[in-house]
Motif scaffolding. Structure first.
Motif, mmCIF file in Angstrom:
data_model
loop_
_atom_site.group_PDB
_atom_site.id
_atom_site.type_symbol
_atom_site.label_atom_id
_atom_site.label_comp_id
_atom_site.label_asym_id
_atom_site.label_seq_id
_atom_site.Cartn_x
_atom_site.Cartn_y
_atom_site.Cartn_z
ATOM 1 N N SER A 172 -1.866 4.829 -15.146
ATOM 2 C CA SER A 172 -1.921 5.475 -16.463
ATOM 3 C C SER A 172 -1.432 6.917 -16.365
ATOM 4 O O SER A 172 -0.818 7.422 -17.308
ATOM 5 C CB SER A 172 -3.280 5.318 -17.130
ATOM 6 N N ALA A 173 -1.603 7.569 -15.214
ATOM 7 C CA ALA A 173 -1.046 8.926 -15.043
ATOM 8 C C ALA A 173 0.485 8.878 -15.075
ATOM 9 O O ALA A 173 1.134 9.762 -15.641
ATOM 10 C CB ALA A 173 -1.542 9.534 -13.732
ATOM 11 N N ILE A 174 1.065 7.813 -14.507
ATOM 12 C CA ILE A 174 2.532 7.672 -14.526
ATOM 13 C C ILE A 174 3.009 7.426 -15.965
ATOM 14 O O ILE A 174 4.008 7.986 -16.403
ATOM 15 C CB ILE A 174 2.980 6.539 -13.571
ATOM 16 N N ARG A 175 2.247 6.610 -16.700
ATOM 17 C CA ARG A 175 2.606 6.373 -18.113
ATOM 18 C C ARG A 175 2.530 7.672 -18.928
ATOM 19 O O ARG A 175 3.380 7.958 -19.759
ATOM 20 C CB ARG A 175 1.685 5.318 -18.732
ATOM 21 N N GLU A 176 1.485 8.467 -18.652
ATOM 22 C CA GLU A 176 1.352 9.753 -19.359
ATOM 23 C C GLU A 176 2.523 10.671 -19.039
ATOM 24 O O GLU A 176 3.026 11.378 -19.917
ATOM 25 C CB GLU A 176 0.049 10.462 -18.950
ATOM 26 N N LEU A 177 2.937 10.670 -17.778
ATOM 27 C CA LEU A 177 4.097 11.491 -17.386
ATOM 28 C C LEU A 177 5.339 11.009 -18.148
ATOM 29 O O LEU A 177 6.095 11.820 -18.707
ATOM 30 C CB LEU A 177 4.312 11.406 -15.866
ATOM 31 N N ALA A 178 5.533 9.691 -18.193
ATOM 32 C CA ALA A 178 6.700 9.136 -18.901
ATOM 33 C C ALA A 178 6.662 9.517 -20.385
ATOM 34 O O ALA A 178 7.687 9.877 -20.969
ATOM 35 C CB ALA A 178 6.741 7.620 -18.734
ATOM 36 N N ASP A 179 5.479 9.475 -20.988
ATOM 37 C CA ASP A 179 5.346 9.850 -22.405
ATOM 38 C C ASP A 179 5.676 11.318 -22.609
ATOM 39 O O ASP A 179 6.308 11.697 -23.599
ATOM 40 C CB ASP A 179 3.912 9.605 -22.896
ATOM 41 N N ALA A 180 5.226 12.167 -21.687
ATOM 42 C CA ALA A 180 5.472 13.611 -21.817
ATOM 43 C C ALA A 180 6.955 13.923 -21.636
ATOM 44 O O ALA A 180 7.485 14.837 -22.256
ATOM 45 C CB ALA A 180 4.634 14.383 -20.795
ATOM 46 N N VAL A 181 7.635 13.136 -20.785
ATOM 47 C CA VAL A 181 9.056 13.378 -20.518
ATOM 48 C C VAL A 181 9.894 12.867 -21.691
ATOM 49 O O VAL A 181 10.828 13.519 -22.126
ATOM 50 C CB VAL A 181 9.480 12.708 -19.191
ATOM 51 N N ASP A 182 9.543 11.704 -22.200
ATOM 52 C CA ASP A 182 10.334 11.117 -23.283
ATOM 53 C C ASP A 182 9.420 10.280 -24.175
ATOM 54 O O ASP A 182 9.275 9.076 -23.975
ATOM 55 C CB ASP A 182 11.464 10.262 -22.700
ATOM 56 N N PRO A 183 8.813 10.931 -25.178
ATOM 57 C CA PRO A 183 7.836 10.218 -26.020
ATOM 58 C C PRO A 183 8.440 9.013 -26.717
ATOM 59 O O PRO A 183 7.739 8.058 -27.028
ATOM 60 C CB PRO A 183 7.413 11.270 -27.054
ATOM 61 N N ALA A 184 9.765 9.046 -26.983
ATOM 62 C CA ALA A 184 10.396 7.958 -27.744
ATOM 63 C C ALA A 184 10.797 6.791 -26.861
ATOM 64 O O ALA A 184 11.140 5.727 -27.359
ATOM 65 C CB ALA A 184 11.629 8.487 -28.458
ATOM 66 N N ASP A 185 10.753 6.992 -25.538
ATOM 67 C CA ASP A 185 11.381 6.027 -24.630
ATOM 68 C C ASP A 185 10.815 4.614 -24.729
ATOM 69 O O ASP A 185 11.525 3.638 -24.515
ATOM 70 C CB ASP A 185 11.285 6.541 -23.191
ATOM 71 N N GLU A 186 9.521 4.517 -25.043
ATOM 72 C CA GLU A 186 8.900 3.191 -25.092
ATOM 73 C C GLU A 186 9.176 2.471 -26.412
ATOM 74 O O GLU A 186 8.848 1.295 -26.548
ATOM 75 C CB GLU A 186 7.381 3.315 -24.906
#
Ligand code: COA
Length: 187
Positions: free
Chosen positions: A26-40
């Motif tokens: 979940s920390a990796i998912r949070e990092l991904a969200d912070a880097v690119d919130p739209a990516d998912e």
């Protein structure tokens, strides 16, 4: 492994993805969200593609102990011009916006490449990136690949044209042309 970031300590770990705990994921998912919130979001161009999941990852924790940077690693048996080759992939490279330009991604990429060199028979490294990042990866020793890249999408071999492809020589020189077949999804 510890290093310094302007006298502040950073920690780097290389982990099989299967060994990550729920909290670490979940920390990796949070990092991904912070880097690119739209990516998912499903309407993003990258979401139209099928991607491979990294088998290992390098994580870098900043001086506050929090996950600051991530690099995924894939080992893939593919082909170059019809010859079987083991390819070392790096992908999903990301650093928290507030922690950029401190060399975290460079540190993590260096560790990822060192890991690929430690594996048996990895002929070359391969990554895909957007055009603005080509110069960054060139500074780290990667070359732009001008040949054809085949990847599998929904079980069918397809030409990869989404962004740019770069290679790095490991046991073999970096291919700069011909046809590389990843025999699976890209990373
Ligand atoms: C690219 C990224 C991972 C770099 O992380 P970092 O920890 O800041 O990396 P480093 O400190 O090692 O290097 C920063 C370098 O990247 C360059 N860079 C970052 N984003 C860039 C962009 N969009 N265009 C051009 N250069 C860029 C910086 O200018 C800097 O260059 P320098 O080495 O000449 O100083 C980070 O900016 C990021 O997460 N970006 C969004 C996700 C992304 O694009 N990932 C790459 C997928 S291939």
């Amino acid at each position: 492994v510890f290093g310094t970031d302007d006298q502040r300590e950073v920690a780097l770990t290389l982990t099989p993805s299967a060994a990550l705990s729920v909290v670490e994921r979940s920390a990796i998912r949070e990092l991904a969200d912070a880097v690119d919130p739209a990516d998912e979001q499903a309407d993003q161009p990258s979401q139209q593609l099928e991607w491979a999941s990294p088998q290992w990852c390098v994580r870098i924790f900043g001086d506050d102990g929090r996950l600051a940077s991530y690099i995924g690693i894939v080992l893939r048996d593919g082909q170059h011009d019809g010859h079987a080759v083991r390819i070392g992939g790096v992908g999903a490279v990301k650093t928290l916006p507030a922690k950029r330009n401190r060399g975290y991604a460079r540190l993590g990429l260096t560790r990822a490449v060192e890991f690929l060199r430690e594996q048996s028979k990895v002929a070359f490294g391969l990554l895909v990136c957007d055009p603005p990042l080509i110069a960054y990866y060139m500074r780290l020793g990667w070359s732009e690949y001008a040949g054809q890249l085949l990847v599998t999408q929904a079980g069918t071999a397809t030409q990869y044209t989404f962004n740019r492809v770069m290679t790095l020589g490991l046991r073999s020189p970096a291919p700069i042309g011909g046809t590389i077949d990843l025999q699976g999804p890209p990373w």
